[in-house]
Motif scaffolding. Structure first.
Motif, PDB file in Angstrom:
ATOM      1  N   ASN A 151      -1.248  -6.197   5.709  1.00  0.00           N
ATOM      2  CA  ASN A 151      -2.553  -6.431   5.099  1.00  0.00           C
ATOM      3  C   ASN A 151      -2.941  -5.317   4.138  1.00  0.00           C
TER       4      ASN A 151
ATOM      5  N   PRO B 293      -1.800  -4.181  -1.489  1.00  0.00           N
ATOM      6  CA  PRO B 293      -2.861  -4.673  -2.369  1.00  0.00           C
ATOM      7  C   PRO B 293      -2.611  -6.113  -2.808  1.00  0.00           C
ATOM      8  N   ALA B 294      -3.671  -6.906  -2.770  1.00  0.00           N
ATOM      9  CA  ALA B 294      -3.547  -8.321  -3.134  1.00  0.00           C
ATOM     10  C   ALA B 294      -3.057  -8.463  -4.569  1.00  0.00           C
TER      11      ALA B 294
ATOM     12  N   VAL C 137       0.686  -8.719  -4.844  1.00  0.00           N
ATOM     13  CA  VAL C 137       1.187 -10.023  -4.409  1.00  0.00           C
ATOM     14  C   VAL C 137       0.930 -11.053  -5.505  1.00  0.00           C
ATOM     15  N   GLU C 138      -0.239 -10.962  -6.126  1.00  0.00           N
ATOM     16  CA  GLU C 138      -0.565 -11.867  -7.231  1.00  0.00           C
ATOM     17  C   GLU C 138       0.381 -11.667  -8.406  1.00  0.00           C
TER      18      GLU C 138
ATOM     19  N   THR D  64       8.440 -12.852  -2.605  1.00  0.00           N
ATOM     20  CA  THR D  64       7.378 -11.849  -2.668  1.00  0.00           C
ATOM     21  C   THR D  64       7.327 -11.057  -1.366  1.00  0.00           C
TER      22      THR D  64
ATOM     23  N   ARG E 229       6.059  -7.286  -0.353  1.00  0.00           N
ATOM     24  CA  ARG E 229       5.165  -7.006   0.768  1.00  0.00           C
ATOM     25  C   ARG E 229       5.844  -6.185   1.858  1.00  0.00           C
TER      26      ARG E 229
ATOM     27  N   ASN F  18      -0.947  -3.634 -11.869  1.00  0.00           N
ATOM     28  CA  ASN F  18      -0.222  -4.225 -10.746  1.00  0.00           C
ATOM     29  C   ASN F  18       1.291  -4.073 -10.855  1.00  0.00           C
TER      30      ASN F  18
END
Lengths: 290, 260
Positions: free
Chosen positions: A124, A127-128, A131-132, A144, A149, B106
């Motif tokens: 968790n 960082p989102a 993943v995006e 991914t 992750r 990112n």
């Protein structure tokens, strides 16, 4: 007897026996860790799954085995299963008849239940946005997970994992209650033979201490390796005013890239001459006014 | 193609080119909050669209629905002939059509610059290591990062990281590029280098949809500018008209706010 409670001769003589106990302790530790890591990742994935068929049993597993007292768990696995006649006569008795195997099973259940929370927290923490970004590049969710992750979660979770491993290693001492002769059991035997309460226990303690510190060093090396991307950052980044000059040797951050604009672009966007000046952009009009 | 050419598009681009992105009546809710309402937007191949508007107006949501980082709740989105219906294959296909650049770069922190660029081509386009490396170097060269390919993202400045992010997206050789506030997280002195790379890309004919507050960039590069407010497209016009003769009061007010 001397003022020291330690009988060095006894300690020395007990070394071979202690070493044997240590091997058992090590064997249990390594086996459980090796079994536990993939299992805890799998249970975590089930736990985090959107499908209730997967997530509920996993959650129940964690709640049960995290709550179950380890000592009682071991008793139940070793003595409890032995009461089941069908099991005693069945092929699985090879496993459940052996104190060592029962210890590994009981400890693994306990260890995995703890690790699920460690793995979940680490996953968790990724960082989102990363993943995006990975999804936007067309990677499948599985790719991914494998390439982004999991590797990052490993780094985030390493400290918590080290804690769990150290606690667990010392915790393996409980296996002596189901007749496994580990390091603690050896020390206990010696105590009963010699009536010396200190020497065997302190010797065993020294062994544990060394083991834990070997683990610490191992984790340190692993962490260094995994976080090499950050370590070099620290070599570059903490630049105080003096460092700014050093940073200039590197391709400077603010330096314009080689001009790639065509000639037609020359009348576009009149850039203030002192654009890179330390003052904020609001200062520019003032300069012009002066 | 021929069928498309008979259509008369509203914009005065010489001949209407094939449609790259078509959004019709797109709606998006976050719970009860309506983030997008009745979005109609057509982007043709080679067009550069700039989307601007106050914060919370739905610009980012709009651009993120195009490659389905946000699923839309109503209307249709067609990207290069692929209808986004939520099936995993359509999502995957559309993501191969669109490169995306994010506000926060990112970049994958545990991979080097080169590895960041090689990952997707190797996995998704099944390129060999040498092929992927050549490809990555080509695009890193193009954004002027060719000399630092073995560093990690954290060792680069923000502007450099964003240029790497652009190269990483380009390595998939997508026909469409989506930019979601690519310069908003940058220090002022680094904005220019990123905009230069984007302008260069625009001059090469890339189809681009940019959410940005860089009005200078919008004026220079955009074919059309789209103004959004409260989840709607309020005004859509050619760049000159957009800035010189805004029609709606909301756009006038917005421009007065940001053009100082």
């Amino acid at each position: 007897m001397s003022a020291l409670p330690i009988d060095f001769a006894l300690a020395w003589d007990s070394l071979p026996q202690m070493a044997e106990g240590l091997v058992t302790t090590l064997l249990i530790t390594v086996l459980v860790l090796v079994l536990g890591l993939p299992l805890s990742v799998l249970v975590t994935l089930a736990r985090m799954s959107r499908s209730r068929i997967l997530s509920w049993p996993a959650a129940a597993f964690v709640v049960f085995f995290r709550g179950a007292p380890l000592l009682i768990l071991l008793y139940l696995v070793y003595y409890g299963f032995g009461q089941i006649e069908a099991l005693r006569d069945g092929p699985l008795w090879v496993i459940f008849g052996s104190a060592f195997a029962c210890a590994v099973i009981g400890l693994t259940l306990n260890h995995v239940a703890y690790m699920v929370e460690v793995v979940r927290g680490s996953l968790n923490a990724v960082p989102a946005g990363l993943v995006e970004a990975s999804a936007a590049l067309g990677l499948t969710p599985r790719e991914t997970f494998t390439y982004i992750r999991l590797p990052l979660a490993m780094r985030y979770g390493l400290a918590a994992y080290q804690n769990e491993v150290v606690m667990f290693t010392k915790g393996t001492a409980v296996v002596s209650v189901i007749t496994v002769i580990d390091l603690t059991a050896v020390a206990n035997e010696l105590f009963e033979e010699t009536y010396d309460p200190f020497t065997p226990m302190l010797t065993a303690a020294a062994f544990y201490w060394c083991l834990v510190n070997a683990i610490r060093l191992g984790f340190g090396a692993l962490e260094n390796h995994l976080n090499r991307h950050q370590r070099r950052e620290q070599a570059v980044k903490p630049t105080t005013p003096a460092g700014a000059a050093a940073a200039a040797a590197e391709p400077p951050a603010g330096a314009p890239v080689a001009p790639l604009r065509r000639m037609i672009g020359s009348d576009r966007r009149p850039v203030p001459v002192k654009a890179a000046a330390p003052a904020l952009s609001t200062a520019t009009p003032k300069e012009h006014a002066l | 193609m021929s069928a498309l050419q008979t259509e008369t598009g509203p914009q005065p681009v010489a001949a209407p080119r094939p449609i790259a992105v078509e959004m019709t009546g797109v709606e998006k809710y976050y719970g009860k909050f309506k983030a997008l309402s009745g979005i109609d937007l057509t982007v043709r191949k080679g067009e550069k669209i700039v989307i601007c508007g106050p914060s919370g107006s739905g610009k980012s949501t709009l651009i993120r629905t195009i490659n389905r980082l946000e699923p839309h709740d109503g209307g249709t989105i067609v990207v290069n002939g692929i209808t986004l219906d939520g099936s995993p294959t359509s999502v995957q296909d559309v993501r191969l059509e669109c490169g995306m650049v994010f506000q926060q770069f990112n970049l994958f922190p545990h991979l080097t610059i080169l590895e960041n660029c090689m990952l997707a081509p190797r996995l998704t386009r099944k390129l060999s290591k040498t092929q992927a490396e050549a490809l990555a170097l080509k695009y890193l060269e193009r954004v002027h990062i060719g000399a630092q390919t073995h560093k990690y993202p954290s060792q680069l400045s923000g502007g450099q990281q964003q240029r790497v992010a652009i190269a990483r997206a380009l390595c998939m050789e997508p026909p469409i590029m989506l930019f979601d506030e690519p310069t908003s997280a940058l220090d002022p002195e680094m904005i220019k280098e990123v905009l230069q790379v984007m302008e260069d890309l625009a001059e090469d004919g890339m189809t681009m949809i940019c959410v940005t507050h860089e009005m200078g960039f919008a004026r220079r590069v955009a074919n059309r500018c789209v103004f959004m407010d409260q989840g709607e497209i309020v005004e859509e016009a050619r760049a000159e008209e957009f800035f010189e003769a805004p029609k709606s009061d909301r756009l006038k007010a917005f421009l007065a706010q940001i053009l100082h």
